[in-house]
Design an enzyme around this catalytic site. Structure first.
Site, PDB file in Angstrom:
ATOM      1  N   THR A 367       0.820  -1.178   0.000  1.00  0.00           N
ATOM      2  CA  THR A 367       0.000   0.000   0.000  1.00  0.00           C
ATOM      3  C   THR A 367       0.867   1.245   0.000  1.00  0.00           C
ATOM      4  O   THR A 367       1.988   1.239   0.437  1.00  0.00           O
ATOM      5  CB  THR A 367      -0.875  -0.035   1.267  1.00  0.00           C
ATOM      6  OG1 THR A 367      -1.538  -1.276   1.322  1.00  0.00           O
ATOM      7  CG2 THR A 367      -1.851   1.099   1.319  1.00  0.00           C
ATOM      8  N   GLY A 459       1.311  -0.027   5.057  1.00  0.00           N
ATOM      9  CA  GLY A 459       1.893  -1.039   5.929  1.00  0.00           C
ATOM     10  C   GLY A 459       0.904  -2.040   6.480  1.00  0.00           C
ATOM     11  O   GLY A 459       0.948  -2.378   7.659  1.00  0.00           O
ATOM     12  N   GLY A 460      -0.020  -2.535   5.615  1.00  0.00           N
ATOM     13  CA  GLY A 460      -0.966  -3.556   6.071  1.00  0.00           C
ATOM     14  C   GLY A 460      -1.794  -3.063   7.243  1.00  0.00           C
ATOM     15  O   GLY A 460      -2.209  -1.898   7.288  1.00  0.00           O
TER      16      GLY A 460
END
Length: 556
Positions: A367, A459-460
């Site tokens: 992302t 970052g998830g």
């Protein structure tokens, strides 16, 4: 339980006002790559506004930061237009028509690699549809205007940075499985490009120009869709040209919440980010965070994170398929959750909690983040992704487009962890036409009705916690955005039961946090957050990029 107070927030840096940070009078942007920030600035200088600038940066990131995002993936966009209009655009990927809940089961066992790599890993990309919708509603330029400069950059090439080189080295083995991918990202001998090597993407440039010349139908149902469908049929995939033709970007009602007198405007489901940024901040309103010592503040915020992520695992999914309760962001519910937090020790969270009116009051059916704002009052928070590094690792031959691996963001089987160790329940099970749950958290913050902050992260699942930590540092501590981004951060997602925490906090604080019962996963740094903040005193826009990664914050 007892409260541990200090006169200031120990060990987390000097509180800095936004007035001490560099600001710009007309326009500001912050992205993870200097070339993307420059593209945003150039779009504004050509007569665009913050919306045009955000889309220019997004398209450029698809070229220079393609391991994270691109037109083979999806996005969420939250916009506050100059006339005060609020828009939340859902460009999340969609499961193909032939997808089904057991598509990754082989002989009764889950093949979790198939949801991450190869022909079955991708959903239908939504980024281009979302960009176009944002521009038509609130932009000054056209999608074609913004595609062509990015195409020129892809054709000319650019030297890859250390982050790109590191991701490429880590993914090279899987990229070698797909000849079209290897031809772009690997050298002739199969070794990955290194920092400083020139990455030229002529096929991607041609694709960008084809969309600019022929419109979105070329991509959604036309030549690109046909090429993709042909490759899928030859390689065990299920995506068809009709899947592309059926894709639509959606406008959704944004989540509206408050925190200590400030208003938050967040992305609704299928983003879990907006729900849980609001939910966690609702819980934290019950604690005087700025007066806690560092270890106590970390503890309280972590306990609130755990409660929210437990709810995420059970309740969250695509609102067009699952009943996602609005009660998750209810202030009364937050007060009940706050009572569960023991200030002296970790509290076990065995399962989700149940928000009020859960049966009827529901949301209407790797992302990168970038933030832009202009002096006319246009503010944009845009998150986009292809999921893990280099997505599915598949480049459709002849197109240069890396396809996402967003199917892994579904619960491939309820209770089975995905690449980010997140688990989901029935609400996020695979179904045809469904959009997988996301952690992307583009957020706008207002004070007295006027925009103050645009923020989001990459970052998830740490996207959610990075975003709320920055908001807390700005509101609770009075910090400017650059100072807030320099603060050490931490993250807990309920499962696994470990606290990811940066060592910058210092050994003493880490020991005190551990003594409260937390299992620490220490790391030097994680995440990537971007923001723009309004400095009312100087009447300037203050952009900020995360100091942990390369990037650029600039403006005019």
């Amino acid at each position: 339980m007892k409260l541990l107070f200090c006169s200031f927030f120990v060990g987390l840096g000097v509180i800095s006002a936004a007035a001490q940070e560099t600001g710009f009078a007309k326009f500001a942007a912050a992205t993870v790559h200097p070339l993307a920030t420059d593209a945003a600035t150039a779009a504004y200088a050509r007569g665009g506004n913050a919306v045009d600038a955000a889309i220019a940066a997004a398209l450029t990131l698809g070229v220079v930061d393609g391991h994270n995002s691109g037109i083979g993936g999806g996005c969420f966009i939250v916009i506050r237009a100059a006339d005060g209009t609020l828009t939340a655009i859902d460009g999340r990927e969609m499961a193909p028509a032939k997808a089904h809940r057991d598509m990754y089961l082989k002989e009764g066992k889950v093949d979790d690699e198939a949801s991450k790599t190869g022909a079955l890993a991708s959903g239908i990309p939504g980024a281009l549809r979302a960009y176009d919708l944002a521009l038509k509603k609130h932009g000054q330029l056209t999608l074609a205007d913004l595609l062509r400069p990015a195409a020129d950059l892809a054709e000319k090439g650019f030297p890859i940075d250390a982050v790109y080189a590191r991701k490429l080295a880590a993914t090279a083995k899987k990229l070698r499985l797909f000849p079209a991918s290897a031809a772009i990202f690997l050298k002739a001998d199969g070794t990955p490009l290194k920092e400083g090597d020139l990455l030229v993407q002529k096929d991607l440039a041609q694709t960008y120009r084809a969309v600019a010349d022929h419109g979105l139908t070329w991509f959604y149902g036309g030549e690109f869709a046909q090429q993709t469908a042909t490759w899928m049929a030859e390689n065990g995939g299920i995506i068809s040209a009709a899947d592309f033709a059926n894709y639509r970007a959606l406008e959704r009602e944004p989540i509206r919440s408050t925190y200590r007198g400030y208003e938050l405007v967040c992305m609704p489901p299928p983003s879990s980010g907006g729900v849980h940024v609001a939910q966690i901040l609702n819980v934290l309103e019950h604690f005087p965070l700025r007066h806690f010592r560092a270890s106590s503040r970390i503890h309280v915020v972590t306990e609130a994170m755990k409660l929210a992520f437990a709810d995420r695992a059970h309740w969250l999914g695509d609102p067009d398929f699952a009943s996602v309760p609005k009660g998750l962001v209810d202030k009364t519910y937050a007060a009940e959750l706050a009572k569960k937090i023991d200030l002296d020790h970790v509290t076990a969270v065995p399962a989700h909690n149940t928000p009020p009116r859960w049966e009827g009051d529901i949301f209407g059916k790797h992302t990168t983040h970038l933030s832009t704002a202009d002096a006319k009052g246009n503010w944009v928070a845009l998150n986009q992704t292809i999921n893990t590094a280099f997505g599915s690792k598949v480049v459709v031959p002849g197109t240069g487009v890396l396809l996402n691996d967003e199917m892994d963001d579904f619960a491939v089987q309820p209770g089975v962890p995905n690449a980010f160790k997140l688990i989901g329940a029935e609400a996020n099970a695979i179904a045809p036409g469904k959009r997988p749950l996301s952690s992307m958290s583009p957020t706008l913050v207002f004070k007295d009705g006027q925009p103050l902050l645009t923020v989001g992260a990459a970052g998830g699942p740490t996207i959610i916690t990075q975003t709320l930590l920055l908001i807390s540092h700005v509101i609770d501590d009075g910090q400017g955005p650059n100072a807030a981004l320099a603060e050490p951060r931490f993250h807990h997602q309920w499962n696994p039961d470990t606290l990811k925490i940066e060592t910058q906090f210092g050994a003493g604080t880490l020991r005190r946090v551990q003594a409260l019962g937390h299992t620490l996963d220490e790391t030097s740094a994680f995440g990537a957050c971007q923001a723009v903040m309004w400095d009312a005193e100087r009447k300037l826009l203050v952009p900020a990029h995360d100091p942990r990664i390369p990037g650029k914050a600039s403006g005019l």
